[in-house]
Design a protein around this motif. Structure first.
Motif, mmCIF file in Angstrom:
data_model
loop_
_atom_site.group_PDB
_atom_site.id
_atom_site.type_symbol
_atom_site.label_atom_id
_atom_site.label_comp_id
_atom_site.label_asym_id
_atom_site.label_seq_id
_atom_site.Cartn_x
_atom_site.Cartn_y
_atom_site.Cartn_z
ATOM 1 N N GLU A 219 0.869 -1.224 0.078
ATOM 2 C CA GLU A 219 0.062 0.018 0.052
ATOM 3 C C GLU A 219 0.842 1.233 -0.032
ATOM 4 O O GLU A 219 0.284 2.228 -0.295
ATOM 5 C CB GLU A 219 -1.054 0.057 1.061
ATOM 6 N N GLU A 220 2.069 1.267 0.225
ATOM 7 C CA GLU A 220 3.212 2.376 0.386
ATOM 8 C C GLU A 220 3.383 2.715 -0.812
ATOM 9 O O GLU A 220 3.831 4.152 -1.068
ATOM 10 C CB GLU A 220 4.217 2.061 1.155
ATOM 11 N N ILE A 221 3.267 1.854 -2.143
ATOM 12 C CA ILE A 221 3.850 2.380 -3.325
ATOM 13 C C ILE A 221 2.549 2.307 -4.382
ATOM 14 O O ILE A 221 2.554 2.556 -5.579
ATOM 15 C CB ILE A 221 4.739 1.430 -3.910
ATOM 16 N N THR A 222 1.403 2.174 -3.783
ATOM 17 C CA THR A 222 0.264 2.534 -4.760
ATOM 18 C C THR A 222 0.282 3.511 -5.501
ATOM 19 O O THR A 222 0.085 3.610 -6.785
ATOM 20 C CB THR A 222 -1.013 2.331 -3.879
ATOM 21 N N ASP A 223 0.271 4.516 -4.988
ATOM 22 C CA ASP A 223 0.365 6.117 -5.579
ATOM 23 C C ASP A 223 1.430 6.181 -6.546
ATOM 24 O O ASP A 223 1.430 6.586 -7.646
ATOM 25 C CB ASP A 223 0.204 7.210 -4.707
ATOM 26 N N LEU A 224 2.564 5.931 -6.200
ATOM 27 C CA LEU A 224 3.853 5.832 -7.020
ATOM 28 C C LEU A 224 3.655 5.238 -8.127
ATOM 29 O O LEU A 224 4.155 5.600 -9.346
ATOM 30 C CB LEU A 224 4.984 5.322 -6.163
ATOM 31 N N LEU A 225 3.125 3.803 -8.085
ATOM 32 C CA LEU A 225 2.831 2.884 -9.235
ATOM 33 C C LEU A 225 1.955 3.620 -10.204
ATOM 34 O O LEU A 225 2.113 3.637 -11.427
ATOM 35 C CB LEU A 225 2.283 1.690 -8.720
ATOM 36 N N ALA A 226 1.103 4.210 -9.644
ATOM 37 C CA ALA A 226 -0.081 5.042 -10.622
ATOM 38 C C ALA A 226 0.692 6.258 -11.356
ATOM 39 O O ALA A 226 0.576 6.562 -12.564
ATOM 40 C CB ALA A 226 -1.173 5.869 -9.830
ATOM 41 N N ASN A 227 1.503 6.983 -10.460
ATOM 42 C CA ASN A 227 2.312 7.883 -11.290
ATOM 43 C C ASN A 227 3.357 7.586 -12.078
ATOM 44 O O ASN A 227 3.518 8.025 -13.236
ATOM 45 C CB ASN A 227 3.130 8.957 -10.132
ATOM 46 N N PHE A 228 4.050 6.286 -11.882
ATOM 47 C CA PHE A 228 4.934 5.621 -12.738
ATOM 48 C C PHE A 228 4.233 5.204 -14.095
ATOM 49 O O PHE A 228 4.795 5.568 -15.245
ATOM 50 C CB PHE A 228 5.726 4.496 -11.988
ATOM 51 N N LEU A 229 2.915 4.679 -13.909
ATOM 52 C CA LEU A 229 2.232 4.352 -15.105
ATOM 53 C C LEU A 229 2.036 5.476 -16.097
ATOM 54 O O LEU A 229 2.104 5.324 -17.174
ATOM 55 C CB LEU A 229 1.012 3.684 -14.568
ATOM 56 N N SER A 230 1.514 6.429 -15.504
ATOM 57 C CA SER A 230 1.422 7.808 -16.136
ATOM 58 C C SER A 230 2.050 8.507 -16.749
ATOM 59 O O SER A 230 1.966 8.925 -18.034
ATOM 60 C CB SER A 230 0.179 8.599 -15.378
ATOM 61 N N SER A 231 3.274 8.682 -16.196
ATOM 62 C CA SER A 231 4.398 9.489 -16.369
ATOM 63 C C SER A 231 5.422 8.836 -17.303
ATOM 64 O O SER A 231 6.045 9.482 -18.101
ATOM 65 C CB SER A 231 5.025 10.313 -15.393
ATOM 66 N N VAL A 232 5.676 7.570 -17.017
ATOM 67 C CA VAL A 232 6.775 6.832 -17.803
ATOM 68 C C VAL A 232 6.319 5.697 -18.745
ATOM 69 O O VAL A 232 6.799 5.794 -19.937
ATOM 70 C CB VAL A 232 7.591 6.226 -16.670
ATOM 71 N N ILE A 233 5.409 4.738 -18.112
ATOM 72 C CA ILE A 233 4.807 3.808 -19.013
ATOM 73 C C ILE A 233 3.911 4.284 -20.053
ATOM 74 O O ILE A 233 4.034 3.950 -21.385
ATOM 75 C CB ILE A 233 4.085 2.695 -18.434
ATOM 76 N N GLU A 234 2.921 5.028 -19.831
ATOM 77 C CA GLU A 234 2.065 5.691 -20.929
ATOM 78 C C GLU A 234 2.402 6.202 -22.096
ATOM 79 O O GLU A 234 2.146 5.916 -23.144
ATOM 80 C CB GLU A 234 0.951 6.683 -20.271
ATOM 81 N N PRO A 235 3.579 7.173 -21.920
ATOM 82 C CA PRO A 235 4.185 7.702 -23.234
ATOM 83 C C PRO A 235 4.900 6.688 -24.105
ATOM 84 O O PRO A 235 5.165 7.015 -25.252
ATOM 85 C CB PRO A 235 5.163 8.657 -22.614
ATOM 86 N N MET A 236 5.227 5.432 -23.521
ATOM 87 C CA MET A 236 5.961 4.439 -24.130
ATOM 88 C C MET A 236 5.054 3.524 -24.918
ATOM 89 O O MET A 236 5.424 2.757 -25.865
ATOM 90 C CB MET A 236 6.766 3.630 -23.188
ATOM 91 N N ILE A 237 3.715 3.512 -24.820
ATOM 92 C CA ILE A 237 2.873 2.578 -25.347
ATOM 93 C C ILE A 237 2.751 3.057 -26.759
ATOM 94 O O ILE A 237 2.415 3.986 -27.399
ATOM 95 C CB ILE A 237 1.480 2.784 -24.543
ATOM 96 N N ASN A 238 2.920 1.917 -27.670
ATOM 97 C CA ASN A 238 2.882 2.255 -29.122
ATOM 98 C C ASN A 238 1.283 1.926 -29.569
ATOM 99 O O ASN A 238 0.800 0.680 -29.236
ATOM 100 C CB ASN A 238 3.874 0.990 -29.597
ATOM 101 N N ILE A 239 0.960 2.975 -30.273
ATOM 102 C CA ILE A 239 -0.417 3.012 -30.611
ATOM 103 C C ILE A 239 -0.731 1.716 -31.746
ATOM 104 O O ILE A 239 -1.929 0.935 -31.405
ATOM 105 C CB ILE A 239 -0.883 4.346 -31.356
ATOM 106 N N TYR A 240 0.058 1.355 -32.656
ATOM 107 C CA TYR A 240 -0.119 0.403 -33.701
ATOM 108 C C TYR A 240 -0.099 -1.128 -32.445
ATOM 109 O O TYR A 240 -0.777 -1.768 -33.025
ATOM 110 C CB TYR A 240 1.128 0.209 -34.491
ATOM 111 N N ALA A 241 0.667 -1.026 -31.576
ATOM 112 C CA ALA A 241 0.698 -2.424 -30.784
ATOM 113 C C ALA A 241 -0.554 -2.384 -30.099
ATOM 114 O O ALA A 241 -1.463 -3.604 -29.951
ATOM 115 C CB ALA A 241 1.986 -2.282 -29.815
#
Length: 366
Positions: A219-241
């Motif tokens: 539970e200590e890293i829940t918010d950090l994971l959400a931020n990581f997903l939106s700021s780091v992972i989301e921009p990496m998602i390939n639209i074609y994939a």
């Protein structure tokens, strides 16, 4: 087809027998057949195959009315949008152009905004310095009052400018653990190169990767994971994939995300991409705290094949017949050799050579 209740007519036994893609197409059709002056679409490309998405793009380009679209599909936004509304820090900002133009304009705007704040702060310091000199010299005249008002006005301006600066989201690794950034980047590149050469020492890498969550509770890293997903992972998602995944989902294919990465990171990524089934490297938890150690075998190389077979057995899937596996790494060679159809997506050099020798399909995405 008869429509006894007009546009409210239900189909497919109230939609219960329709797939996700069929439901989406029915909803879009019902919206556009009424020829509205304003068309509001929320994630319209979800569950659509490529052909339907391309048809929708063409339709929206020719649509004469106003459109309001909410979507994670950046390529789709590039094709159909002429204005972007960004909601940030409880404020809405409007940008002309499509999504790619918005990203470029925003970067330029933020850079200019930072320069403007710095220059204004320098002017404040300079004016305050001039005031201090006047006071030391006992020079009191009307200009002192004017300078005080100037400083107050510039301070208000800086405050307003800072309110326009987007909140900086925190990186998962750099926030969870007080690591030296330069040393972290050096080690990360070292393991990255090892991985793509097929020589990764997984235990060594796992110790490095899990240091940031060692001794912490989930539970200590829940918010950090959400931020990581939106700021780091989301921009990496390939639209074609992403569209390829939507097509498999539209065909009601069973989809499994198999990753060597630890489950702490993989689970939120899988949820974002629409995967219900996951095979990953499990992380040990004792007394509610992460130990920083791997639980069981890592899902890398032969280990990934073993864990996928275990998952198949639990789900009563007895063979790899009619199975397609997408990969970008030579580390996945054991699993690629087992499946009915192996596809390399933007593969590393070693995997590309292997695909050429085995006549496996290669997809090079933009």
């Amino acid at each position: 087809m008869s429509m006894p209740d007009g546009y409210e007519t239900t189909v497919g036994e109230r939609g219960l027998k329709l797939s996700g893609g069929e439901k989406q197409r029915a909803l879009i059709a019902r919206a556009i057949v009424q020829r509205p002056k304003l068309l509001i679409l929320d994630e319209p490309t979800n569950h659509l195959d490529i052909q339907t998405t391309e048809w929708l793009e063409k339709f929206l380009k020719e649509f004469k009315g106003a459109q309001l679209i909410v979507s994670h599909d950046r390529f789709f936004l590039d094709q159909v949008c002429t204005r972007i509304v960004e909601v940030d820090n409880l404020r809405a900002w409007t940008w002309k152009g499509n999504y790619s133009q918005f990203v470029k304009q925003k970067a330029e705007s933020e850079a200019a905004l930072g320069d403007l704040i710095k220059n204004t702060e320098k002017k404040i310091q300079s004016t305050m310095g001039a005031l201090a000199q006047m006071k030391r010299a006992n020079k009191y005249d009307k200009s002192i009052s004017a300078k005080h008002k100037m400083i107050e006005r510039m301070q208000q301006e800086v405050k307003a400018l800072r309110a326009r600066v987007p909140k900086q989201r925190k990186s998962l690794i750099m926030t969870l653990d007080a690591v030296d950034k330069e040393e972290y980047e050096k080690k990360n590149k070292y393991f990255y190169d090892q991985y793509y050469e097929g020589k990764l020492d997984y235990d060594e890498w796992a110790e490095f990767a899990l240091t940031s969550i060692k001794g912490k509770q989930p539970e200590e890293i829940t918010d950090l994971l959400a931020n990581f997903l939106s700021s780091v992972i989301e921009p990496m998602i390939n639209i074609y994939a992403l569209r390829l995944l939507h097509e498999h989902n539209h065909n009601n294919d069973i989809m499994l995300l198999a990753s060597a990465t630890n489950s702490v990171i993989v689970k939120p990524i899988a949820k974002r991409l629409g995967f219900k089934n996951i095979v990953s490297t499990e992380v040990e938890i004792i007394d509610g705290f992460y130990t920083g150690k791997v639980l069981g075998i890592p899902a890398l190389g032969e280990g990934k094949l073993v864990k996928v077979k275990e998952w198949m057995s639990k789900n009563n899937i007895n063979s790899f017949n009619d199975t397609t596996f997408y990969s970008d790494s030579i580390n996945d060679l054991p699993l690629m050799a087992e499946v009915n159809k192996a596809v390399a997506v933007n593969p590393d050099d070693l995997l590309r050579e292997e695909c050429d020798s085995r006549s496996w399909e290669i997809i090079d995405l933009p």
